[in-house]
Enzyme design. Sequence first.
Site, PDB file in Angstrom:
ATOM      1  N   TYR A 168       0.607  -1.394   0.014  1.00 45.70           N
ATOM      2  CA  TYR A 168      -0.004   0.057   0.220  1.00 45.70           C
ATOM      3  C   TYR A 168       0.958   1.272   0.030  1.00 45.70           C
ATOM      4  CZ  TYR A 168      -2.916   3.778   1.620  1.00 45.70           C
ATOM      5  OH  TYR A 168      -3.758   5.122   1.466  1.00 45.70           O
ATOM      6  N   ARG A 175       1.175   6.502  -6.981  1.00 41.65           N
ATOM      7  CA  ARG A 175       0.244   7.286  -7.223  1.00 41.65           C
ATOM      8  C   ARG A 175       0.534   8.680  -7.508  1.00 41.65           C
ATOM      9  NH1 ARG A 175      -5.059   6.807  -3.512  1.00 41.65           N
ATOM     10  NH2 ARG A 175      -3.562   6.989  -1.775  1.00 41.65           N
ATOM     11  N   TYR A 227      -1.094  12.933   6.816  1.00 37.73           N
ATOM     12  CA  TYR A 227      -0.566  11.878   7.435  1.00 37.73           C
ATOM     13  C   TYR A 227       0.620  11.967   7.601  1.00 37.73           C
ATOM     14  CZ  TYR A 227      -4.972   8.964   7.317  1.00 37.73           C
ATOM     15  OH  TYR A 227      -6.153   8.568   7.271  1.00 37.73           O
ATOM     16  N   ARG A 240     -11.209  13.570   1.896  1.00 35.71           N
ATOM     17  CA  ARG A 240     -12.289  12.670   2.529  1.00 35.71           C
ATOM     18  C   ARG A 240     -13.867  12.677   1.847  1.00 35.71           C
ATOM     19  NH1 ARG A 240      -9.313   9.650   5.718  1.00 35.71           N
ATOM     20  NH2 ARG A 240      -7.748  10.700   7.009  1.00 35.71           N
ATOM     21  N   GLU A 348     -14.291  -0.999   6.012  1.00 32.98           N
ATOM     22  CA  GLU A 348     -14.225   0.270   5.647  1.00 32.98           C
ATOM     23  C   GLU A 348     -15.435   0.399   4.696  1.00 32.98           C
ATOM     24  OE1 GLU A 348     -10.406   1.499   4.271  1.00 32.98           O
ATOM     25  OE2 GLU A 348     -11.229   2.310   2.243  1.00 32.98           O
TER      26      GLU A 348
HETATM   27  C1  3EB Z   1      -7.840   5.897   5.878  1.00 32.22           C
HETATM   28  O1  3EB Z   1      -8.610   6.554   6.296  1.00 32.22           O
HETATM   29  C2  3EB Z   1      -8.107   4.808   5.241  1.00 32.22           C
HETATM   30  O2  3EB Z   1      -5.420   5.560  -0.023  1.00 32.22           O
HETATM   31  O3  3EB Z   1      -6.804   6.353  -1.440  1.00 32.22           O
HETATM   32  C3  3EB Z   1      -9.139   5.347   2.655  1.00 32.22           C
HETATM   33  C4  3EB Z   1      -9.446   6.064   1.562  1.00 32.22           C
HETATM   34  C5  3EB Z   1      -8.196   4.824   2.838  1.00 32.22           C
HETATM   35  C6  3EB Z   1      -8.752   6.020   0.468  1.00 32.22           C
HETATM   36  C7  3EB Z   1      -6.366   6.057  -0.444  1.00 32.22           C
HETATM   37  C8  3EB Z   1      -6.931   5.100   1.855  1.00 32.22           C
HETATM   38  C9  3EB Z   1      -7.240   5.860   0.532  1.00 32.22           C
HETATM   39  O4  3EB Z   1      -6.548   6.176   5.763  1.00 32.22           O
HETATM   40  C10 3EB Z   1      -7.644   4.252   4.069  1.00 32.22           C
END
Ligand code: 3EB
Length: 358
Positions: A168, A175, A227, A240, A348
């Site tokens: 990931y 990406r 992050y 989001r 999820e």
């Molecule tokens: C998170 O909140 C959960 O890497 O595109 C959620 C939605 C998550 C999209 C992405 C990752 C992605 O971090 C993981």
Amino acid sequence: MATARREMHNPAEDTHAGPRATVRGAPAAAGLPRLSIEYVDAPGPSALLGCDDVLAVFGFGGAVPATHDDPRYLRVPLEPHDSTGFEVWRGSAPVIRGCDDGLRWACDGQLLFGVVEVAEREGDIQEAARHAYSRLAAFTTGSRTPHLLRVWNYVDAITLGSGDDERYRAFCVGRARGLGDFDVRTLPAATAIGRCDGERVVQVYWLASAAPGTPVENPRQVSAYRYPRQYGPQAPSFARAMLPPAGSAMPLLLSGTAAVVGHASMHDGELLAQLEETFANFDALVGAARRHDPSLPTRFGAGTRLKVYVRDAHDLPLVADALDQRFGDAVPRLLLHAAICRHELAVEIDGVHGAPLV
Ligand code: 3EB
């Protein structure tokens, strides 16, 4: 080369949103974008593809056709739990479509569905992701639908590898490189989920539009693109949620959402507590979106569609029961067996949310 290819096309395609169309010139189809998303039972995709307002049809799991002559069909190899349903995106007729060196697309003048699937070479997910995203970016930039609203990423064995070698994390690096220069404030909403089929293919599909949407962040969560380093060398590139272009008949587009508060995973080993936390996150996210669009319903209902990803197949009935208790049959949903991008996350959910379309 480009000219020769264009000459082979239907003249209607001169108005398409592909990479060689410029933003200058005649405007795209009149009217505001419209999108409905439904989960429908059907014997196969062909019947659904007969309508010329259909932008995309998705089949799930091993029981549906892997491919179809129509570029609007895509199989997502995640097993569905309690349905044989197809997901159907309807835009505005007439939809034109094409295939450009393996990249498939359909466009109604306002909205574009696109998909690219890239096989990993010797398990190099970073390079496959970079390639997929550079194709996406080249196709989208300068087209008549230059605004990415929403992207879905499905990759195999998403948490294989440790530390920064985890797949990931490597995907996130590829990406971001494939996207090239980007402004985090215009990133699309997204999902990144693990398949369990052992096929090392990076599958990326997206929704783009002629008019921009408005990204929405979650006040309970650190923006994913901020992050901290502990989650990998490249923060995940997504918003989001995405509000659709102003005035459109389209729902809010909800990114994959899990039991992440701040940037930390909550309730390790407690599936139902994670589900509750996920819905608390959705409440906060919808609240933030409602500050831009107060007409959005506060609560999930008939204009909501949820896609629920569950890591452990044994937990699928438990999650189905919990969702039945929460929503009855008021909220259409699709339950899928899939891996989440952090080991400790058992569930999820992504989806769309709006007032029911009339
Ligand atoms: C998170 O909140 C959960 O890497 O595109 C959620 C939605 C998550 C999209 C992405 C990752 C992605 O971090 C993981």
